[in-house]
Design an enzyme around this catalytic site. Structure first.
Site, PDB file in Angstrom:
ATOM      1  N   GLY A  48      -9.083  -7.448  14.891  1.00  0.00           N
ATOM      2  CA  GLY A  48      -9.753  -7.130  16.154  1.00  0.00           C
ATOM      3  C   GLY A  48      -9.004  -7.687  17.338  1.00  0.00           C
ATOM      4  CB  CYS A  49     -10.168  -8.427  20.763  1.00  0.00           C
ATOM      5  SG  CYS A  49      -9.627  -9.298  22.247  1.00  0.00           S
TER       6      CYS A  49
END
Length: 243
Positions: free
Chosen positions: A66-67
């Site tokens: 993810g981020c």
């Protein structure tokens, strides 16, 4: 929808603006912000395949999930980690930047390069933290509000030993059905790691009140403290000069 493709003035991703709007709308209606997967942790067993600590020095692991803001923020609070840098892995040097990676067709994943002391923490324990609190390993190409191959769950193995340990641990967790569904994390050989732009580094620490951070990422650090108290340290190790 890839919320990172469109940028706000100043270079910050539009995903942050969308989270701010969602938060504001919820408060205006008298509701709390919607809960996200980042607010939950899965307590998982340690890896059965955890070799003894190696010689003194520094080793490196590169994880994607993810981020990179949240993944970096978690590992900056882990004892034994000497550095956690946000960046890009999986693609070429020419596209190792936020604008290109956000298109989702470069092969890059938002990643974090973790430098650690193997006398204090093992690669297997880093994997346990990554799978338990840093992201949801059952989601292949998305985490929370972020969607695309650039957000895939991947272990970029720096050597065959890391690949072996990661493969065995994933198999162990799948056999135990710890998550209730198969782990989607891939294992890719680490070809190169490219540090991200300066404004992405230490983003969680520098912007604790940012809606995206408050909703998606700070709960991960809280979970680290609760689930792995012996591995948690209050003061993060930062990339910024003088930190």
């Amino acid at each position: 929808m890839n919320t990172e493709t469109f940028e706000r003035p100043g270079g910050l991703p539009r995903r942050a603006l969308l989270c701010a709007l969602a938060l504001g709308a919820g408060l205006a209606l008298g509701r709390a912000a919607p809960a996200r997967a980042a607010e939950r942790a899965t307590v998982i067993p340690p890896a059965a395949d955890d070799p003894p600590a190696g010689q003194a020095g520094t080793e490196t692991a590169v994880f994607a999930g993810g981020c990179f803001w949240g993944v970096q923020g978690v590992f900056q609070h882990v004892k034994g980690v000497t550095s956690a840098v946000s960046g890009y892995a999986g693609g070429d040097a020419a596209t190792a930047n936020h604008e290109a990676t956000s298109l989702g067709n470069t092969g890059h994943a938002e990643s974090v390069r973790i430098s650690y002391d193997p006398k204090q923490i093992s690669f297997a324990r880093l994997l346990q933290i990554h799978f338990s609190v840093a992201h949801d390993p059952t989601q292949r190409d998305r985490q929370g509000p972020d969607v695309g191959t650039q957000y895939r769950s991947t272990i970029f193995a720096a050597n065959p030993e890391q690949a072996r340990i990661a493969k065995n641990y994933i198999a162990q967790l799948d056999r135990a059905r710890v998550f209730g569904k198969p782990i989607a994390t891939t294992i890719e050989p680490l070809k190169a790691f490219y540090p991200a732009e300066t404004y992405h580094q230490d983003f969680m620490t520098r912007n604790p009140d940012h809606p995206y951070i408050a909703i998606n990422d700070l709960p991960k650090v809280d979970n680290l403290k609760k689930v792995f108290p012996a591995s948690y340290r209050a003061k993060p190790v930062l990339v910024g000069a003088g930190a």
